[in-house]
Design a protein around this motif. Structure first.
Motif, PDB file in Angstrom:
ATOM      1  N   TYR A  59     -49.179  45.147  -0.080  1.00 44.04           N
ATOM      2  CA  TYR A  59     -48.753  44.133  -0.641  1.00 44.04           C
ATOM      3  C   TYR A  59     -48.862  42.735   0.595  1.00 44.04           C
ATOM      4  CZ  TYR A  59     -47.234  47.466  -3.660  1.00 44.04           C
ATOM      5  OH  TYR A  59     -47.226  48.679  -4.795  1.00 44.04           O
ATOM      6  N   ILE A  85     -39.648  34.872  -3.233  1.00 48.82           N
ATOM      7  CA  ILE A  85     -40.831  35.731  -2.834  1.00 48.82           C
ATOM      8  C   ILE A  85     -42.012  35.848  -4.083  1.00 48.82           C
ATOM      9  CG2 ILE A  85     -41.242  38.448  -2.232  1.00 48.82           C
ATOM     10  CD1 ILE A  85     -38.559  38.554  -1.170  1.00 48.82           C
ATOM     11  N   ILE A  96     -38.467  36.488  -7.818  1.00 49.01           N
ATOM     12  CA  ILE A  96     -39.669  37.301  -7.269  1.00 49.01           C
ATOM     13  C   ILE A  96     -40.717  37.219  -8.457  1.00 49.01           C
ATOM     14  CG2 ILE A  96     -40.588  39.469  -6.526  1.00 49.01           C
ATOM     15  CD1 ILE A  96     -37.603  40.325  -5.644  1.00 49.01           C
ATOM     16  N   TYR A 102     -39.086  46.333   3.082  1.00 49.83           N
ATOM     17  CA  TYR A 102     -39.356  44.979   3.647  1.00 49.83           C
ATOM     18  C   TYR A 102     -38.704  43.772   2.600  1.00 49.83           C
ATOM     19  CZ  TYR A 102     -42.150  41.536   5.866  1.00 49.83           C
ATOM     20  OH  TYR A 102     -42.521  40.360   6.380  1.00 49.83           O
ATOM     21  N   VAL A 103     -38.749  43.983   1.444  1.00 48.79           N
ATOM     22  CA  VAL A 103     -38.035  42.968   0.735  1.00 48.79           C
ATOM     23  C   VAL A 103     -36.714  42.775   0.773  1.00 48.79           C
ATOM     24  CG1 VAL A 103     -37.636  42.206  -1.726  1.00 48.79           C
ATOM     25  CG2 VAL A 103     -39.933  43.112  -1.194  1.00 48.79           C
ATOM     26  N   GLU A 107     -47.070  32.670   3.650  1.00 46.92           N
ATOM     27  CA  GLU A 107     -47.112  34.087   4.173  1.00 46.92           C
ATOM     28  C   GLU A 107     -46.320  34.623   5.280  1.00 46.92           C
ATOM     29  OE1 GLU A 107     -51.321  35.675   4.024  1.00 46.92           O
ATOM     30  OE2 GLU A 107     -50.819  36.348   6.254  1.00 46.92           O
ATOM     31  N   VAL A 129     -47.138  39.471   1.451  1.00 41.34           N
ATOM     32  CA  VAL A 129     -45.742  38.717   0.959  1.00 41.34           C
ATOM     33  C   VAL A 129     -45.487  37.298   1.336  1.00 41.34           C
ATOM     34  CG1 VAL A 129     -43.409  38.881   1.105  1.00 41.34           C
ATOM     35  CG2 VAL A 129     -44.829  41.209   0.981  1.00 41.34           C
ATOM     36  N   VAL A 150     -44.934  38.574  -9.001  1.00 41.21           N
ATOM     37  CA  VAL A 150     -46.038  39.554  -8.607  1.00 41.21           C
ATOM     38  C   VAL A 150     -47.205  39.582  -9.268  1.00 41.21           C
ATOM     39  CG1 VAL A 150     -46.436  42.165  -8.008  1.00 41.21           C
ATOM     40  CG2 VAL A 150     -43.929  41.518  -8.402  1.00 41.21           C
ATOM     41  N   ILE A 197     -45.186  38.062  -4.272  1.00 36.33           N
ATOM     42  CA  ILE A 197     -46.143  39.413  -3.948  1.00 36.33           C
ATOM     43  C   ILE A 197     -47.325  39.655  -4.464  1.00 36.33           C
ATOM     44  CG2 ILE A 197     -45.961  41.961  -3.943  1.00 36.33           C
ATOM     45  CD1 ILE A 197     -42.940  41.770  -3.833  1.00 36.33           C
ATOM     46  N   LEU A 236     -42.609  48.639   0.953  1.00 36.39           N
ATOM     47  CA  LEU A 236     -42.359  47.408   0.000  1.00 36.39           C
ATOM     48  C   LEU A 236     -40.915  47.210   0.085  1.00 36.39           C
ATOM     49  CD1 LEU A 236     -43.550  44.653  -0.952  1.00 36.39           C
ATOM     50  CD2 LEU A 236     -43.223  45.926  -3.328  1.00 36.39           C
TER      51      LEU A 236
END
Ligand code: SF4
Lengths: 557, 99
Positions: free
Chosen positions: A198, A185, A168, A228-229, A215, A200, A170, A187, A225
């Motif tokens: 966010y 992923i 991941i 969701y992740v 997306e 994602v 960010v 972010i 978040l």
């Protein structure tokens, strides 16, 4: 700056104690290599071509002066006086001996560092923009949310046996420096109607089958978040192909099922996961945020900067290429290039590390960053201090003014060190940088990113280089495939192969022809290599590399 | 006709230093490729390999590497073995440093 909790520190100390005992048992002959190997890999210890290699984690690429000093100490005391910064924002030591590793780990623990790699099929270290908390174009510092994700995923019972590893990244800014589109992923911190949330992305990745992330959600509110992740990872955990290592990453799942199908499944799963979060994570998030609070910036005149900029052309060239806009008035982000022409990309000597540590303490609020482009950053420097900073950097071979230029090359260790390599990367980078320095056209060329990998694993991010170079073994000879048009930013793209590869001695001439073609084709010096390539396509480059016939075919295609 | 056997040396990394090592004719591990035993018989190569693999507290990742016999000893037929025998190309470190 973020500092370990007591729990983390105790965990690292215990791990080091265990590993010391394991090393002793291995040396005494009580552990076989098959038993020892998974243990040493968990502690960042690899066996490479010529020696062991210790990989030390630098979370979010963020470290302070004392930590950099310790990295210098390790280089000097247990290695050959240098370290290699990698594209994963780590540092690697190429020559430690097995007996010394426990002492090295203990020295690291004293400054809250470690070599624990969350190895295996789990959620790996979360990475973030190296300008985080400093850049002017940022919605919010992405590191608190990266740290929250790290804490949530560490030892998460459901995610210890994922189909494959999971990465991941960010960013808090529109301009993507964290390559979020090449992660499982990605972010992006965004703002909508005054609220933080966010965006994602899912399913990006390099390696054997490169893919650009898509997306899956344009705005996930702050408080949602984690659930969701968790829903994304959990959908993949069920669907992901465990039958074939090369098809197990989420990029293949997304590719095979389509983003709409994955989105629908994630939304359904999200209805479940959100119920399990009671808000404790929000309290934790606030605590983490406090730890990443910005330093106390000072207000001071910038006259010294302006005077040096006007008077000293060397300083001016450095300022023009190595500085970026800071969010605080009067401040700048200064990049320290580890790409002196002809040197090994990403290498720094112990002495250079100490100089950078001292600069951070004296002029940079005691903060340093490591970029995935293998450079070092002083994220918070007041402009009035920059002439002095530059002078010190210059005295230690650290003032190369080439950030983002053709000689600011990413190169993985390749066959000079890496046991998995199919060809060398470092000498190719050295030759290209040396050649273009001789030609004195680097500034005229402008922004051009070359990225080199020594095998299909793509640690050198060659797929997303404006010019990508992949070293292969063709019937026992090093051979290099060139790709053009890759892009690692918010407009991410996978580079396109020019055609047949080149032998080692043919790479520099090929790059020269590519660059000549660009300079001939560009509409003005302002049109970058990437813009020109996107406008003209491959044809003129093919002609330059392989002759008229090949170019014509490319045009017709 | 069966394919001719490419001569081999037994090689590995030393457990303690990680340095590249080769098996000598007298069963000691040697650091210099020139001192390695070159094996021209396939069956013998397999036996030497198994022997060496059992020395787990000295060597890691034991395997057979292709070599061409020359007057000055075995010579790598592949560039990977050439690097292992000398060291990296960006610094004079590793074996070349001690040569
Ligand atoms: S790309 Fe290949 S050669 Fe380069 S570091 Fe990664 S695994 Fe090693």
């Amino acid at each position: 700056m973020y500092s370990y909790t007591d729990f983390d520190a105790a965990f690292v100390a215990e791990r080091n104690r265990q590993f010391r005992a394991q090393v002793e048992r291995r040396i005494a002959g009580n552990l076989t290599e098959d038993e020892f190997k998974p243990l040493r890999l968990m502690n960042g210890l690899y066996l490479q071509l010529h020696a062991y290699m210790l990989r030390v984690a630098i979370p979010y690429g963020t470290l302070n002066g004392a930590q950099m000093d310790t990295l210098a100490l390790l280089a000097e005391k247990w290695d050959k006086g240098y370290g290699h910064f990698t594209t994963r924002q780590n540092i690697q030591y190429n020559w430690p001996e097995l007996r010394d590793i426990p002492d090295m780990l203990d020295a690291l623990a004293e400054v809250q560092m470690h070599a624990i790699q969350t190895s295996g099929n789990t959620i790996r270290n979360v990475t973030a923009d190296h300008f985080a908390g400093a850049t002017a174009d940022e919605v919010a510092d992405p590191r608190p949310v990266a740290e929250l994700l790290r804490q949530w995923s560490t030892d998460h019972p459901e995610f210890q046996f994922l189909p494959r590893k999971f990465k991941i990244a960010v960013t808090g800014a529109e301009q993507d420096r964290a390559v979020i589109k090449a992660h499982d992923i990605g972010i992006q911190v965004v703002e909508k109607d005054g609220k933080i949330g966010y965006r994602v992305l899912v399913g990006g990745g390099l390696g054997r089958t490169p893919m650009i992330g898509k997306e899956i959600a344009s705005f996930v509110p702050q408080q949602e978040l984690l659930p969701y992740v968790e829903a994304v990872v959990s959908v993949w955990n069920l669907l992901g192909r465990r039958d074939n290592k090369y098809k197990a990453r989420i990029k293949i799942t997304v590719h095979e099922h389509g983003i709409e199908d994955i989105r629908a499944r994630v939304d359904a799963r999200f209805e479940e996961t959100r119920k399990a979060f009671d808000g404790t994570d929000l309290a934790i998030f606030d605590e983490i945020k406090a730890q990443f609070a910005a330093p106390a910036f000072r207000n001071a005149p910038e006259d010294d900067f302006t005077a040096a900029y006007d008077a000293d052309p060397v300083f001016r060239a450095w300022a023009d290429s190595n500085l970026s806009a800071h969010k605080a008035p009067g401040y700048a982000i200064a990049q320290i290039s580890l790409k002196a022409h002809g040197a090994t990309p990403g290498d720094a000597t112990a002495e250079q590390m100490r100089v950078m540590a001292q600069l951070a303490r004296d002029f940079g609020h005691d903060e340093l960053r490591i970029t995935h482009e293998q450079n070092v950053v002083l994220p918070h420097v007041h402009k009035s201090d920059l002439p002095q900073v530059h002078k010190i950097l210059k005295a230690h071979g650290l003032a190369t003014a080439n950030i983002g230029k053709i000689s600011d090359i990413i190169a993985c260790p390749g066959m000079d060190y890496c046991a998995l390599a199919t060809a060398r990367s470092i000498p190719i980078a050295q030759e290209i940088a040396t050649r273009f320095d001789e030609l004195k056209i680097e500034n005229d060329i402008g922004e051009l990113k070359i990225k080199i990998s020594g095998c299909i694993n793509a640690c050198g991010h060659h797929h997303v280089g404006h010019i990508g170079i992949l070293g292969l073994d063709r019937a026992g000879v090093e051979n290099y495939q060139i790709t053009l048009g890759g892009d690692a930013t918010e407009t991410a793209a996978i580079g396109e192969r020019t055609g047949p590869g080149f032998p080692a001695e043919g790479v520099v001439p090929a790059i020269e022809r590519i660059v000549e073609t660009y300079m001939k084709e560009r509409t003005s010096p302002e049109e970058t290599f990437l813009q020109t390539f996107r406008r003209t396509g491959m044809a003129p480059f093919k002609t330059a590399l392989y002759g008229e016939e090949a170019g014509k075919k490319a045009r017709a295609a | 006709m069966p394919k001719a056997f490419t001569p081999k040396v037994v090689t590995a990394n030393a457990l303690l230093e990680g340095d590249v090592i080769y098996l000598g004719a007298d069963d000691t591990w040697v650091r210099d490729l020139a001192d390695a035993e070159i094996i021209t018989d396939e069956a013998i190569a397999q036996m030497r390999l198994l022997d060496a693999q059992s020395r787990a507290s000295e060597a890691v990742g034991v395997y057979l590497a292709d070599m061409a016999p020359t007057d000055s000893g075995p010579e790598p037929t592949h560039f990977r073995e050439a690097f292992r025998a000398t060291g990296p190309s960006n610094y004079s470190h590793g074996k070349q440093e001690r040569a």
